[in-house]
Write a protein that holds these residues in place. Sequence first.
Motif, mmCIF file in Angstrom:
data_model
loop_
_atom_site.group_PDB
_atom_site.id
_atom_site.type_symbol
_atom_site.label_atom_id
_atom_site.label_comp_id
_atom_site.label_asym_id
_atom_site.label_seq_id
_atom_site.Cartn_x
_atom_site.Cartn_y
_atom_site.Cartn_z
ATOM 1 N N GLU A 97 38.463 29.173 33.675
ATOM 2 C CA GLU A 97 37.526 30.092 33.042
ATOM 3 C C GLU A 97 37.321 29.718 31.575
ATOM 4 O OE1 GLU A 97 36.698 34.900 32.602
ATOM 5 O OE2 GLU A 97 38.691 34.176 33.158
ATOM 6 N N ASP A 98 36.065 29.647 31.166
ATOM 7 C CA ASP A 98 35.666 29.293 29.798
ATOM 8 C C ASP A 98 36.134 27.896 29.390
ATOM 9 O OD1 ASP A 98 34.480 31.748 29.598
ATOM 10 O OD2 ASP A 98 36.105 32.657 28.451
ATOM 11 N N GLU A 113 33.934 26.738 37.960
ATOM 12 C CA GLU A 113 34.985 27.734 37.804
ATOM 13 C C GLU A 113 35.357 28.342 39.157
ATOM 14 O OE1 GLU A 113 33.849 30.568 34.852
ATOM 15 O OE2 GLU A 113 34.024 29.142 33.188
ATOM 16 N N ARG A 139 31.903 34.524 40.306
ATOM 17 C CA ARG A 139 31.240 33.236 40.129
ATOM 18 C C ARG A 139 30.108 33.070 41.151
ATOM 19 N NH1 ARG A 139 34.561 33.824 36.619
ATOM 20 N NH2 ARG A 139 32.696 34.866 35.891
ATOM 21 N N PHE A 197 37.661 37.127 40.895
ATOM 22 C CA PHE A 197 37.150 36.079 40.019
ATOM 23 C C PHE A 197 36.141 35.196 40.742
ATOM 24 C CE2 PHE A 197 37.404 31.673 38.535
ATOM 25 C CZ PHE A 197 37.126 31.835 37.189
ATOM 26 N N PRO A 241 40.724 30.541 38.440
ATOM 27 C CA PRO A 241 40.758 31.286 37.169
ATOM 28 C C PRO A 241 41.227 30.465 35.973
ATOM 29 C CG PRO A 241 41.697 32.595 38.949
ATOM 30 C CD PRO A 241 41.491 31.224 39.503
#
Length: 313
Positions: free
Chosen positions: A291-292, A283, A187, A183, A288
């Motif tokens: 995220e979003d 992020e 990024r 992850f 994690p």
Amino acid sequence: MEEEAAIGLGGAFAALGSGLVWVIQNIALAFYNFGYAITHPGLWLDWSNKEAIMRFVYYGGSTEFFFVVFTAFLVLTGVGLWKNSIMWGAVRGLEGLANVLGRVFAWAGLLMVIQQVVIVFMQRIFTRPDISFGFGIPLSFDISWWAEELKLYNALVVALCLTYTFVQKGHVRVDLVYAAVSFRTKRVIDMFGSLFFTMPMAVLIWLYAWFFMWRHLIVPNPSASDTLDRLLLKSRALRWNVETIGFSPNGFTGYFLFKILLLSIAGLIFLQAIAFFYRSYLEWKEGPESEDKYLDIDRLDDPVEVHADRVDI
């Protein structure tokens, strides 16, 4: 040979040093240039003055303007690194701008379909050579004008919904190594891509589109190679010459709008690159679970979420 190599290496370091000094000087001057422009708006916003128009043309694609934007990015980034809530605010604001523009101008697709249906009816059923709208003094153009004008709706969707589609994860992504890494590595890749690919591309498009647009709005035609003094000399003969020539005798006459939209694409891509860089950094830092975070995604009634098409290699 060794002496020549040493001289060449020394010259390279000297050139690198002078380039670094030039960048630092322009960053420092950016504060003065921005302050001067804000406190003297008449020099570039009073378009009743031909010299003000030429100053606006020059500075819109100038080194000074680039470093004002670049310095603002550096300052905002520095403040955001100190206080992440400010950086999240910038992300939400820029992504919100993309979403608003996309959700509004996506309706241009519907208008395009409706207008095409009207054109077919007027041509095949009513056998009219033109279409008129309005009361009293109606807006009336030939059928071929309305038919060519359909391209403007398509351009609006492409230009102003581009970053909206990116925020909504609607772009196709080809993953060579991206899908297989962790992850935080993803990024880092996103941050690198934003800084070294997306932003430079947006700047190059802007520099091309800026003078391309003005060459279809005024004469004498400005050039990217013109100095400010040369443009001020040209201002003596300046007059508006907005492009109104269509591809057919009675065709669409607003092709200068496409040049403005090209400029809009570059500006929106640059702003979205900033938002994506900030989101990727935050992020990466928060992990994690972030995220979003704050991402405003349009969702369908179907419980199955729609994501971007991907090609994993």
